[in-house]
Design a protein around this motif. Structure first.
Motif: not given
Length: 238
Positions: A1-7, A17-22, A28-29, A31-37
């Motif tokens: 997941m992207e968060k483990f690379a960015l945070l 801090t900027n990555d968390t806000a992004a 962004a949410l 885009q992530l939601g569109a990947r859930i099926s």
């Protein structure tokens, strides 16, 4: 997941801090939601999720509307398995950093002097927008398990006790395996498990001990508290 690379620790890596806000931006949410099926799994990210630590949790609400949620532990069970001469067990928090030799895709969660590692421990205080609406003080050592319990509180058919005692799926973003708490009194139905397996998940029995989530809710002046039977705690009022 992207968060483990960015945070990472924002005190050591301000760009976190900027990555968390992004990551929380509506686009962004979406885009992530569109990947859930309901028919498929989200592809795993390049980095594994941090291990779930062994931790204890305390939730408090006092008469003056002061809320406290505290999750504390030494990492794995018995921490680093070393202790001081006075008997204090040292934690193994260093294991929550990524190995620089293996994190070739880049991450802020690398060991550095004074840096704090990523962790899944999640103290949580949730407040309804209206005055005297529902307030929830809870927490746990695993964010995904805590989320499953909190989501149930949004269902008017559920209360705090049923939400915390309901069956939970033990998940990991880098694995298709789902851990099932086989010896719990409440279980997922066979139809739910078949649906998950049809999506590509693999179910297995989860090893004990199971992480617990304790909590308190307050709606107007009505208090409700519960200590998850997965742990060894007690709900107390005085």
């Amino acid at each position: 997941m992207e968060k483990f690379a960015l945070l990472g620790d924002p005190a050591s890596a301000p760009q976190a801090t900027n990555d968390t806000a992004a990551l929380l931006e509506p686009a962004a949410l979406a885009q992530l939601g569109a990947r859930i099926s309901d028919q498929s799994l989200v592809p795993p990210g390049p980095l594994p999720a941090p291990d779930t630590p062994a931790a204890s949790h305390i939730s408090v609400i006092d008469p003056y509307e002061v809320y406290v949620s505290l999750v504390s532990g030494v990492g794995a069970f018995f921490g680093s398995k070393f202790r001081s001469t006075s008997g204090i067990v040292f934690n193994n928090a260093m294991s929550a950093f990524y190995d620089p030799a293996q994190a070739s895709t880049g991450t802020l969660n690398l060991p550095l002097s004074g840096r704090r590692p990523l962790t899944s421990v999640s103290p949580a205080i949730l407040m309804a927008p209206k005055v005297c609406g529902q307030r929830v003080v809870t927490g746990g050592s695993d964010a995904s398990l805590l989320t499953q319990a909190v989501i149930r509180l949004a269902d008017p058919r559920e209360n705090l006790t049923s939400s915390l005692e309901a069956p939970r799926l033990h998940t990991s973003p880098d694995s298709v395996q789902l851990g099932i708490e086989e010896d719990r009194p409440l279980q997922f139905s066979s139809s739910v498990l078949r649906s998950l397996e049809a999506m590509g998940h693999e179910t297995r029995g989860e090893e004990k001990p199971y992480p617990s989530c304790n909590g308190i809710t307050k709606n107007y002046d009505q208090l409700s508290s519960h200590s998850d039977s997965r742990g060894g705690g007690t709900a107390v009022r005085f």
